[in-house]
Design a protein around this motif. Structure first.
Motif, mmCIF file in Angstrom:
data_model
loop_
_atom_site.group_PDB
_atom_site.id
_atom_site.type_symbol
_atom_site.label_atom_id
_atom_site.label_comp_id
_atom_site.label_asym_id
_atom_site.label_seq_id
_atom_site.Cartn_x
_atom_site.Cartn_y
_atom_site.Cartn_z
ATOM 1 N N ALA A 340 2.573 80.039 51.853
ATOM 2 C CA ALA A 340 3.297 80.931 50.592
ATOM 3 C C ALA A 340 2.426 81.814 49.882
ATOM 4 O O ALA A 340 3.070 82.888 49.574
ATOM 5 N N ARG A 341 1.095 81.892 50.099
ATOM 6 C CA ARG A 341 0.212 82.555 49.616
ATOM 7 C C ARG A 341 -0.621 83.270 50.645
ATOM 8 O O ARG A 341 -1.106 82.602 51.326
ATOM 9 N N VAL A 342 -0.869 84.542 50.392
ATOM 10 C CA VAL A 342 -1.663 85.453 51.501
ATOM 11 C C VAL A 342 -3.205 85.109 51.075
ATOM 12 O O VAL A 342 -3.640 85.146 49.918
ATOM 13 N N ASP A 343 -4.024 84.591 52.031
ATOM 14 C CA ASP A 343 -5.388 83.837 51.818
ATOM 15 C C ASP A 343 -6.328 84.856 51.611
ATOM 16 O O ASP A 343 -7.346 84.691 51.066
ATOM 17 N N ASN A 344 -6.025 86.215 52.069
ATOM 18 C CA ASN A 344 -7.176 87.033 51.825
ATOM 19 C C ASN A 344 -6.714 88.137 50.550
ATOM 20 O O ASN A 344 -7.692 89.027 50.338
ATOM 21 N N GLN A 345 -6.305 87.683 49.575
ATOM 22 C CA GLN A 345 -6.045 88.414 48.587
ATOM 23 C C GLN A 345 -6.533 87.368 47.179
ATOM 24 O O GLN A 345 -6.823 86.297 47.337
ATOM 25 N N PRO A 346 -7.227 88.153 46.364
ATOM 26 C CA PRO A 346 -7.740 87.428 45.009
ATOM 27 C C PRO A 346 -6.764 86.556 44.406
ATOM 28 O O PRO A 346 -5.538 86.624 44.677
ATOM 29 N N ALA A 347 -7.409 85.668 43.649
ATOM 30 C CA ALA A 347 -6.554 84.535 42.940
ATOM 31 C C ALA A 347 -5.538 85.085 42.307
ATOM 32 O O ALA A 347 -5.775 86.350 41.549
ATOM 33 N N VAL A 348 -4.349 84.698 42.149
ATOM 34 C CA VAL A 348 -3.222 84.970 41.171
ATOM 35 C C VAL A 348 -3.580 84.739 39.592
ATOM 36 O O VAL A 348 -3.951 83.589 39.304
ATOM 37 N N ASP A 349 -3.282 85.539 38.893
ATOM 38 C CA ASP A 349 -3.537 85.276 37.382
ATOM 39 C C ASP A 349 -2.494 84.076 37.089
ATOM 40 O O ASP A 349 -1.377 83.968 37.400
ATOM 41 N N GLU A 350 -3.478 83.248 36.532
ATOM 42 C CA GLU A 350 -2.843 81.970 35.833
ATOM 43 C C GLU A 350 -1.802 81.939 35.049
ATOM 44 O O GLU A 350 -0.961 81.215 35.072
ATOM 45 N N ALA A 351 -1.805 83.090 34.178
ATOM 46 C CA ALA A 351 -0.420 83.295 33.297
ATOM 47 C C ALA A 351 0.651 83.340 33.997
ATOM 48 O O ALA A 351 1.893 83.114 33.535
ATOM 49 N N TYR A 352 0.692 84.076 35.362
ATOM 50 C CA TYR A 352 1.864 84.306 36.124
ATOM 51 C C TYR A 352 2.351 82.885 36.582
ATOM 52 O O TYR A 352 3.649 82.751 36.580
ATOM 53 N N TYR A 353 1.438 81.938 37.147
ATOM 54 C CA TYR A 353 1.858 80.624 37.557
ATOM 55 C C TYR A 353 2.323 79.796 36.245
ATOM 56 O O TYR A 353 3.315 79.066 36.277
ATOM 57 N N ALA A 354 1.609 79.941 35.139
ATOM 58 C CA ALA A 354 2.147 79.207 33.836
ATOM 59 C C ALA A 354 3.705 79.567 33.448
ATOM 60 O O ALA A 354 4.488 78.967 33.295
ATOM 61 N N MET A 355 3.760 80.878 33.849
ATOM 62 C CA MET A 355 5.323 81.546 33.274
ATOM 63 C C MET A 355 6.331 80.741 34.422
ATOM 64 O O MET A 355 7.615 80.149 33.611
ATOM 65 N N TRP A 356 5.968 80.575 35.566
ATOM 66 C CA TRP A 356 7.051 80.112 36.343
ATOM 67 C C TRP A 356 7.060 78.378 36.288
ATOM 68 O O TRP A 356 8.181 77.830 36.300
ATOM 69 N N ARG A 357 5.995 77.900 35.911
ATOM 70 C CA ARG A 357 5.952 76.475 35.766
ATOM 71 C C ARG A 357 6.522 76.141 34.582
ATOM 72 O O ARG A 357 7.281 75.079 34.555
ATOM 73 N N ASP A 358 6.556 76.796 33.435
ATOM 74 C CA ASP A 358 7.314 76.555 32.239
ATOM 75 C C ASP A 358 8.668 76.662 32.533
ATOM 76 O O ASP A 358 9.591 75.859 31.584
ATOM 77 N N ILE A 359 9.271 77.590 33.308
ATOM 78 C CA ILE A 359 10.837 77.577 33.593
ATOM 79 C C ILE A 359 11.320 76.314 34.401
ATOM 80 O O ILE A 359 12.143 75.831 34.140
ATOM 81 N N LEU A 360 10.622 76.084 35.503
ATOM 82 C CA LEU A 360 10.986 75.216 36.473
ATOM 83 C C LEU A 360 10.759 73.822 36.012
ATOM 84 O O LEU A 360 11.492 72.815 36.730
ATOM 85 N N ILE A 361 9.855 73.278 35.281
ATOM 86 C CA ILE A 361 9.631 72.019 35.008
ATOM 87 C C ILE A 361 10.532 71.607 33.924
ATOM 88 O O ILE A 361 10.489 70.597 33.707
ATOM 89 N N ILE A 362 11.439 72.534 33.341
ATOM 90 C CA ILE A 362 12.058 71.883 32.006
ATOM 91 C C ILE A 362 12.841 70.339 32.231
ATOM 92 O O ILE A 362 12.807 69.703 31.578
ATOM 93 N N PRO A 363 13.382 70.094 33.425
ATOM 94 C CA PRO A 363 14.112 68.928 33.664
ATOM 95 C C PRO A 363 13.093 67.673 33.791
ATOM 96 O O PRO A 363 13.451 66.721 33.661
ATOM 97 N N PHE A 364 11.925 68.050 33.871
ATOM 98 C CA PHE A 364 10.880 67.093 34.110
ATOM 99 C C PHE A 364 10.023 66.918 33.086
ATOM 100 O O PHE A 364 8.903 66.441 33.246
ATOM 101 N N LEU A 365 10.098 67.554 32.052
ATOM 102 C CA LEU A 365 9.174 67.753 30.783
ATOM 103 C C LEU A 365 8.734 66.338 30.088
ATOM 104 O O LEU A 365 7.603 66.260 29.972
ATOM 105 N N ASN A 366 9.546 65.527 30.094
ATOM 106 C CA ASN A 366 9.366 64.052 29.538
ATOM 107 C C ASN A 366 10.334 62.911 29.947
ATOM 108 O O ASN A 366 11.176 63.497 30.939
#
Length: 434
Positions: A340-366
């Motif tokens: 899913a990720r192009v391997d010759n590009q630098p690492a993606v900003d962690e804040a970008y991943y955190a934004m998507w994680r916080d949206i998609l994890i809602i049904p699994f939070l607790n």
């Protein structure tokens, strides 16, 4: 008077070409009118979208086949298309015009090699259901067994490739394909492969038997049995197994406790297929599932089945663990492993991943039950889709896992429509961490 069905490849091509020209002309006219407006007229744009969408949906419904199947897939994206298109294409799930019965009879007799009267005690003229590549009719065998007979529309398999090319052109000229060409190539390539499999009913019969074996220890999963004597590449006869469509699942017959149990069972089916069987039912829309008040889930239509590579399942599992643990450096690497990720590009900003994680994890939070009836995750996702363009060069469509994502999205919509209230965190952890 009913229109004569278009079954020849040439006839289908000209029908789709006419639709494409009309949609392209409307889109060009809409853009030209916008250039001369001082303010953006949302009402005029919506009216134009409604006209285009209605024309596309009507044409796809009439032609059936590959183009209608892609329309159904597009309808499931909900908020990712203009709402006018989602609403129009959604009709293809349940309002497709039926094929004339004489066409169905001719196809059955051609495939099974005998007159219908010799094959069945009766074959009901009114369709039991109309699908994208075939029509289903209720029937009874001479031994008294009630069955359904799935009959493929004539000409659909021969015209699959040209249909897909023409539909892709219509969407592009209508201004609806706002993805890089490589992404569109891969997406349509994967859809084409799955469609080729779906057009082979002998393949579907094998899939039905395979999933019977998968779910043999789960008596609450019901999958119809194949009647081999009355099945070929273009005709598939199955035992009649009935249940309630999600629209018939009402509080009068289904308590909240029953709905919650069904929700947990849906989650188990999905997780088992992904992590244990590594083979998934790839067409999880509402028409392919039915329910009973005792908590039984009935699964239909196994034409679209995706066998997964073990390394893809493992990368998916590790990516989910990393996301849950907020280990975004590991997540970045697992997405590369997943393709899913192009391997010759630098690492993606962690804040970008955190934004998507916080949206998609809602049904699994607790471990508190989540009310899917009130779920609006799809709206949060739609609101953030513009951020994807910033990282367009960093990601690519993971062809191997497109159908995993589609399966998860389809199950999300089922849980939402059923109004399930359930906590899945502990169940998910069992599958992820063993």
């Amino acid at each position: 008077m009913a229109k004569k069905p278009v079954t020849s490849r040439t006839g289908r091509f000209f029908k789709l070409a006419g639709m494409t020209a009309s949609v392209a002309g409307q889109y060009a006219g809409q853009r030209a009118r916008r250039m001369f407006r001082t303010v953006d007229d949302e009402g005029a744009r919506s009216e134009s979208y409604t006209r285009m969408a209605g024309e596309i949906a009507d044409t796809l419904g009439e032609l059936k086949g590959a183009v209608m199947k892609v329309g159904q897939i597009a309808s499931q994206t909900q908020d990712f298309l203009p709402k006018e298109f989602s609403q129009a294409l959604e009709k293809l799930q349940k309002e497709a015009p039926p094929m004339p019965f004489d066409v169905i009879l001719a196809q059955v007799e051609s495939e099974l090699g005998k007159p219908v009267g010799e094959l069945f005690e009766y074959l009901q003229e009114t369709p039991y259901a109309s699908a994208s590549i075939g029509q289903v009719h209720r029937a009874r065998l001479h031994d008294g067994t009630d069955v359904i007979v799935k009959v493929q529309y004539p000409g659909v398999d021969e015209s699959c490739d040209s249909d897909l090319k023409q539909l892709r052109l219509a969407l592009k000229l209508g201004g609806l394909l706002k993805m890089p060409k490589e992404t569109v190539d891969q997406l349509f390539g994967e859809i084409r492969l799955r469609l080729k499999e779906e057009l082979d009913y002998e393949n579907e019969a094998r899939n039905l038997k395979l999933f019977h074996e998968f779910h043999k220890d789960q008596p609450w999963v019901v999958i119809p049995e194949v009647v081999d004597s009355h099945s070929t590449r273009r005709v598939l006869t199955l035992e009649l197994v009935e249940g309630d469509h999600v629209s018939k699942v009402t509080p009068e017959r289904y308590s909240q406790d029953t709905l919650n149990e069904i929700g947990h069972r849906i989650f188990t089916i999905m997780a088992d297929q992904l992590f244990r069987f590594q083979c998934i039912h790839g067409d999880p829309h509402a028409g392919n599932f039915a329910y009973r008040p005792d908590g039984t889930i009935i699964m239909y239509d196994f034409g679209c089945v995706k066998k997964l590579k073990p390394e893809i399942v493992e990368a998916y599992r590790k990516a989910l663990i990393a996301a849950l643990d907020e280990d975004y450096q590991a997540l970045d690497q697992y997405l590369i492993d997943l393709g899913a990720r192009v391997d010759n590009q630098p690492a993606v900003d962690e804040a970008y991943y955190a934004m998507w994680r916080d949206i998609l994890i809602i049904p699994f939070l607790n471990d508190e039950p989540y009310d899917f009836a009130e779920a609006d995750i799809h709206k949060h996702v739609a609101a953030k889709t513009s951020t994807v363009f910033k990282y367009l060069d960093y990601f690519k469509p993971p062809v191997e896992s497109i159908f995993i994502d589609r399966m998860i999205a389809g199950h999300y919509w089922m849980l939402k429509r059923l109004g399930v209230q359930a906590a899945f965190r502990s169940e998910l952890e069992k599958y992820l961490r063993g």
